[in-house]
Design an enzyme around this catalytic site. Sequence first.
Site, PDB file in Angstrom:
ATOM      1  N   ASP A 294      20.518 -15.447  -3.337  1.00 37.54           N
ATOM      2  CA  ASP A 294      20.167 -16.169  -2.358  1.00 37.54           C
ATOM      3  C   ASP A 294      19.346 -15.511  -1.419  1.00 37.54           C
ATOM      4  O   ASP A 294      19.658 -15.055  -0.118  1.00 37.54           O
ATOM      5  CB  ASP A 294      21.402 -16.825  -1.234  1.00 37.54           C
ATOM      6  CG  ASP A 294      20.772 -17.516  -0.277  1.00 37.54           C
ATOM      7  OD1 ASP A 294      19.727 -18.306  -0.213  1.00 37.54           O
ATOM      8  OD2 ASP A 294      21.656 -17.971   0.792  1.00 37.54           O
ATOM      9  N   CYS A 334      14.067 -20.262  -1.067  1.00 32.63           N
ATOM     10  CA  CYS A 334      13.914 -21.031   0.539  1.00 32.63           C
ATOM     11  C   CYS A 334      12.364 -20.896   0.923  1.00 32.63           C
ATOM     12  O   CYS A 334      11.931 -21.315   1.888  1.00 32.63           O
ATOM     13  CB  CYS A 334      14.845 -20.504   1.563  1.00 32.63           C
ATOM     14  SG  CYS A 334      14.762 -18.730   1.936  1.00 32.63           S
TER      15      CYS A 334
END
Length: 391
Positions: A294, A334
């Site tokens: 992540d 992201c």
Amino acid sequence: MNPTVVISSRGEDRLRGGHPWIYRADVVDVRANGGDVVQVRGPRGRTLGWALYSDRSQIALRVLKHGPSESDAAPVAETLIRNRIAAAIAFRESLAIDADAYRLVHGEADLLPSLVVDRYGDYLVVQTLSQGMDQLTPVVVSTLIDLLHPKGILARNDPRARVLEGLEQRVDVLAGTVPDTVTITELGLTYDVDLRKGQKTGLFLDQRENRTAAAAYARGRLLDCFSYHGGFALVLGRRCRETIAFDASEEAIARVKSNTARNGVAVDARVGNVFDELRGLERLGERFDTIVLDPPAFAKNKAAIANARAGYKEINLRALRLLNPGGTLVTCSCSYHVDEAAFAEIVYDASVDAHVDVTVVEKRMQGRDHPVLLGVPETYYLKCFILRKVG
Ligand code: SAH
């Protein structure tokens, strides 16, 4: 006379297409000051709607309301902001979110362009990311007080986006008091959050539902890369035999340690650069059953896309090599500038180079409290793929 901005026919087409932004190149005439709520007119003088005007940003207009309206701009904006904040909050309350920290207002997707409001227990964090929304701060604050009675409201107005608007980067208490540390609960785990200095508004609230989804596959040995305060490590770690978490920030790892201690989940939290650590683990012949990637947004703008692709590919390639057959890779991006299709291609390229077969178990995105507005790709930024290494 209302403040007015006239746009080109190309701008009018874009507006009719439903997109809420008009760029400076499509602005023809301005009778307004930066930050005004303006009447938007087409090239032939027709009123097309109401918008927030910025005299600095490339995004000159952010539409508040389509179509003509008889009344004055200011009261229209005030009522509209109040009603939309109420609707945004009502939607979040309908989601039965298993946390007392979540996003209440997600900008354009709640038809409240450039406004972010996050809830952390009894406290609220607000971001006003355009000149117009910044001027509407008093309306936003009084609405939030009326509807939610928070103990305190903090403005985390330090994102770089404010610089593009010619606005100051600053952090202020707007109402009540805000302590240095706020304790919140997410998915049955408690976290201490520093609302003034934590990343984003304190925590990565957009990953909550992905943590729940990923936990369903978590088992054996877990590696959580880019762990920040340990959101994935804690939720998935409850189901794993052993958990290792890496983050480059010492402060973040200190938080992982205190969070794991208070929640009774064992995590071996280590400071390290994930690129080096993955290489090191590979050299040692280590293997894992579950890996989470992540990373921060590698592509913060278009110019950075090529480097970002290389970065995403490298960590995914190494993670796939470290994974046992049958293991699960939870991989996220992201970066808005790397869209879902591009991210899927990067991960596929990584699997080819790693000589492994991978199936897509789930394709996910940011949580439901961070909705995506159809037709506005800018609102779809977080991709989260849950993959299985078949062999
Ligand atoms: N997974 C987290 C959010 C991650 S945000 C959660 O669910 O809450 C990205 C994190 O990556 C930040 O904490 C940042 O400190 C860390 N980071 C950035 N570059 C890194 C690198 N090269 N190696 C390790 N950590 C890095």
